[in-house]
Design a protein around this motif. Structure first.
Motif, PDB file in Angstrom:
ATOM      1  N   ASP A 231       0.823  -1.207   0.000  1.00 42.61           N
ATOM      2  CA  ASP A 231       0.000   0.000   0.000  1.00 42.61           C
ATOM      3  C   ASP A 231       0.864   1.267   0.000  1.00 42.61           C
ATOM      4  O   ASP A 231       0.982   1.960   1.011  1.00 42.61           O
ATOM      5  CB  ASP A 231      -0.933   0.001   1.217  1.00 42.61           C
ATOM      6  CG  ASP A 231      -1.824  -1.233   1.248  1.00 42.61           C
ATOM      7  OD1 ASP A 231      -2.025  -1.845   0.185  1.00 42.61           O
ATOM      8  OD2 ASP A 231      -2.314  -1.590   2.336  1.00 42.61           O
ATOM      9  N   LYS A 253      -0.671  -8.244  -2.899  1.00 44.54           N
ATOM     10  CA  LYS A 253      -1.976  -7.591  -2.861  1.00 44.54           C
ATOM     11  C   LYS A 253      -1.787  -6.115  -3.183  1.00 44.54           C
ATOM     12  O   LYS A 253      -0.954  -5.449  -2.576  1.00 44.54           O
ATOM     13  CB  LYS A 253      -2.616  -7.754  -1.480  1.00 44.54           C
ATOM     14  CG  LYS A 253      -4.022  -7.191  -1.400  1.00 44.54           C
ATOM     15  CD  LYS A 253      -4.688  -7.504  -0.077  1.00 44.54           C
ATOM     16  CE  LYS A 253      -4.364  -6.501   1.005  1.00 44.54           C
ATOM     17  NZ  LYS A 253      -4.831  -5.131   0.731  1.00 44.54           N
ATOM     18  N   SER A 342     -11.115  -6.584   9.943  1.00 43.89           N
ATOM     19  CA  SER A 342     -10.203  -6.410  11.073  1.00 43.89           C
ATOM     20  C   SER A 342     -10.411  -5.081  11.785  1.00 43.89           C
ATOM     21  O   SER A 342      -9.872  -4.868  12.858  1.00 43.89           O
ATOM     22  CB  SER A 342      -8.757  -6.482  10.570  1.00 43.89           C
ATOM     23  OG  SER A 342      -8.522  -5.449   9.630  1.00 43.89           O
ATOM     24  N   GLN A 409      -7.583   0.107  12.650  1.00 43.61           N
ATOM     25  CA  GLN A 409      -7.023  -1.209  12.310  1.00 43.61           C
ATOM     26  C   GLN A 409      -6.627  -1.940  13.595  1.00 43.61           C
ATOM     27  O   GLN A 409      -6.094  -1.334  14.520  1.00 43.61           O
ATOM     28  CB  GLN A 409      -5.793  -1.045  11.400  1.00 43.61           C
ATOM     29  CG  GLN A 409      -5.076  -2.337  11.055  1.00 43.61           C
ATOM     30  CD  GLN A 409      -5.892  -3.269  10.141  1.00 43.61           C
ATOM     31  OE1 GLN A 409      -7.024  -3.623  10.464  1.00 43.61           O
ATOM     32  NE2 GLN A 409      -5.334  -3.640   9.014  1.00 43.61           N
ATOM     33  N   TYR A 411      -4.565  -5.358  15.125  1.00 47.30           N
ATOM     34  CA  TYR A 411      -3.604  -6.403  14.758  1.00 47.30           C
ATOM     35  C   TYR A 411      -3.571  -7.509  15.781  1.00 47.30           C
ATOM     36  O   TYR A 411      -3.539  -7.265  16.981  1.00 47.30           O
ATOM     37  CB  TYR A 411      -2.195  -5.805  14.672  1.00 47.30           C
ATOM     38  CG  TYR A 411      -2.017  -4.795  13.567  1.00 47.30           C
ATOM     39  CD1 TYR A 411      -1.924  -5.198  12.237  1.00 47.30           C
ATOM     40  CD2 TYR A 411      -1.942  -3.435  13.859  1.00 47.30           C
ATOM     41  CE1 TYR A 411      -1.759  -4.268  11.221  1.00 47.30           C
ATOM     42  CE2 TYR A 411      -1.772  -2.488  12.845  1.00 47.30           C
ATOM     43  CZ  TYR A 411      -1.682  -2.914  11.529  1.00 47.30           C
ATOM     44  OH  TYR A 411      -1.523  -2.013  10.523  1.00 47.30           O
ATOM     45  N   GLY A 428       0.775  -5.526   5.538  1.00 47.66           N
ATOM     46  CA  GLY A 428       1.117  -4.276   4.860  1.00 47.66           C
ATOM     47  C   GLY A 428       2.220  -3.571   5.610  1.00 47.66           C
ATOM     48  O   GLY A 428       3.415  -3.881   5.486  1.00 47.66           O
ATOM     49  N   ARG A 429       1.795  -2.668   6.490  1.00 50.91           N
ATOM     50  CA  ARG A 429       2.763  -1.790   7.143  1.00 50.91           C
ATOM     51  C   ARG A 429       3.805  -2.521   7.985  1.00 50.91           C
ATOM     52  O   ARG A 429       4.911  -2.012   8.171  1.00 50.91           O
ATOM     53  CB  ARG A 429       2.012  -0.730   7.961  1.00 50.91           C
ATOM     54  CG  ARG A 429       1.395   0.329   7.066  1.00 50.91           C
ATOM     55  CD  ARG A 429       0.351   1.142   7.767  1.00 50.91           C
ATOM     56  NE  ARG A 429      -0.865   0.366   8.004  1.00 50.91           N
ATOM     57  CZ  ARG A 429      -1.930   0.828   8.645  1.00 50.91           C
ATOM     58  NH1 ARG A 429      -1.919   2.059   9.144  1.00 50.91           N
ATOM     59  NH2 ARG A 429      -3.000   0.077   8.808  1.00 50.91           N
TER      60      ARG A 429
END
Ligand code: S5P
Length: 458
Positions: A231, A253, A342, A409, A411, A428-429
């Motif tokens: 992203d 993705k 999520s 978000q 996690y 992602g991050r």
């Protein structure tokens, strides 16, 4: 009050009727039971509470509940009679992940006995049990006033629950017929009707979506179940990170629409990387509109996603025909349906999740898997157990440590995700914001693959 007297009272107040009734499903039923108005007859209500209390007094439970609305007043009377605390679940279920759905005091691990007025198929009972289990309450037994189901006991047993009932449909029919309150023909009609409700047992779905298979094969080939969510907003950054991480991942993705400098060179370059580094491509477009619109969003426009992404994400909010809109007439394309999210406060509840499963079951050729999340290993296990076939569980909201960001978000850890049932983790991050993305991607890959091997060995 005896059970027999209770049934006769119900007949008198019109709570049980025999005739011809159109059910919500459109089916014609020869009988109709509705215990809602029982609260207007305190002696009957007290009578049934007494009968239920007698029935359950030796069972093992810490708290009890009634499923709103009809069974809640009944359960509260039973609770007072037995001196067992009452809890109940909000009817308007709070969104997934927000908690506090149960009213009343309980401890995690408390056993809750669930009272309900009727059982028809058992589906809503299982949903209730799962709701409680998500809050840490253990459900093992259900007690219903009337078992009007064809095979409710078996249906509940499949999921490990036990059904008890005060009285069954057959007993009611027998009693009323012995008192000449219903005719012989009616008795026969009821019998035929209940028989017709038992669905033939269908062998477990053998079908496996070709793109589910393709992803599984690629996971094994690459020894990786890491999906990188790249992203970033410029092509330079994108390919720079891909250079460093592409070898580690099974699938990439994209959110193609966040690139500031998207141009016609992007897709060919991405495809070249996919070939060289041997990964699959998944565009996380989250299609959600009506069939006709998503068809264009997928096939036309600037990005022409269908030309290059084998996997896409789809929301089921517009109904299952979205899948037809997307995939009809094309081959080798499949969806990951967002069955859970999520993000904190998201609106996908248990019922919605179940509908996603139903849609996938009907369209196995178009659904490769589900996007899902969970609050812990047990929660994920329960979620995955309900998958209709061999769909894969793709899980975002994963980092090396638990945590959250400032925009909702949430996690969980790699081990929790995969241990619970995630087949692939979507990161992602955790990778792309690391000082050394290459090193970090290796760590995620190794941890996720270890956890995966450990899980499937069991
Ligand atoms: O429920 C979801 C579904 C998805 S697809 N939660 C998510 O986070 N995602 C996507 O996964 C999200 O759009 C983002 O691209 C990625 C998670 O990114 P991260 O940076 O938080 O790991």
């Amino acid at each position: 009050m005896t059970t027999e007297q209770f049934v006769l009272e119900l007949e008198k107040i019109g709570a049980i009727k025999f005739g011809s009734f159109t059910l919500k499903s459109g089916l014609q039923s020869p009988f109709y039971f509705d215990l809602r108005d029982m609260i207007s007859y305190p002696e009957i209500l007290d009578g049934v509470a007494e009968l239920l209390a007698e029935r359950i007094k030796d069972m093992d439970f810490d708290v009890l509940t009634g499923i709103p609305y009809t069974a809640l007043p009944i359960a509260s009377l039973v609770s007072a009679k037995l001196g067992k605390p009452l809890i109940y679940m909000r009817k308007e279920e709070k969104a997934y992940g927000t908690g506090n759905n149960v009213i009343g005091k309980f401890k995690k691990g408390d056993k809750c006995l669930v009272i309900d007025d009727l059982i028809t198929t058992g589906a809503s009972k299982i949903e209730t049990a799962e709701g409680y289990e998500k809050e840490g309450v253990v459900v093992e037994d259900f007690v219903v006033v009337i078992d009007r189901s064809a095979n409710g006991t078996e249906e509940l047993a499949k999921d490990g629950y036990k059904l008890h009932s005060l009285i069954t449909l057959d007993e009611i029919v027998e009693l009323l017929s012995s008192k000449n309150l219903i005719s012989e023909e009616k008795v026969k009609e009821v019998e035929d009707f209940t028989k017709s409700l038992i669905k033939p047992k269908i062998a477990k779905e053998k079908y496996i979506n070709p793109l589910t298979q393709k992803l599984m094969d690629k996971m094994v080939e690459k020894q990786s179940n890491l999906v990188l969510s790249l992203d970033v907003t410029t092509q330079t950054e994108f390919f720079d990170i891909l250079d460093k991480c592409g070898e580690e991942i099974v699938m990439l993705k994209t959110h193609v629409d966040i690139l500031d400098d998207y141009d016609e060179n992007f897709v060919p370059k991405l495809q070249k990387y996919a070939k060289q580094q041997n990964f699959l491509i998944f565009e996380d477009r989250k299609f959600a509109d009506i069939g006709n619109t998503v068809r264009h969003q997928f096939r036309n426009g600037v990005y022409k996603i269908n030309d290059w992404a084998e996997y896409i994400t789809v929301h089921m909010v517009a109904g299952e025909l979205i899948l037809k809109g997307l995939f009809e007439g094309i081959e080798n394309r499949s969806a990951f349906v967002l069955a859970r999210m999520s993000s904190k406060g998201n609106l996908l509840n248990e019922t919605y999740t179940r509908k996603c499963f139903e849609a996938a079951k009907k369209n196995p050729q178009w659904v490769a898997g589900f996007i899902g999340h969970g609050k812990d290993v047990e929660d994920i296990k329960r979620f995955k157990k309900k998958f209709p076939g061999s769909e894969l569980l793709m899980m975002p909201g994963v980092k090396l440590e638990r945590g959250s960001d400032a925009m909702g978000q949430q996690y969980i850890t790699v081990e929790e995700a995969v241990g619970g049932g995630a087949d692939c983790i979507i990161v992602g991050r955790g990778v792309i914001k690391a000082t050394d993305p290459a090193k970090e991607a290796k760590i995620y890959r190794e941890r996720a693959w270890q956890a995966y091997k450990k899980r499937i060995k069991k």
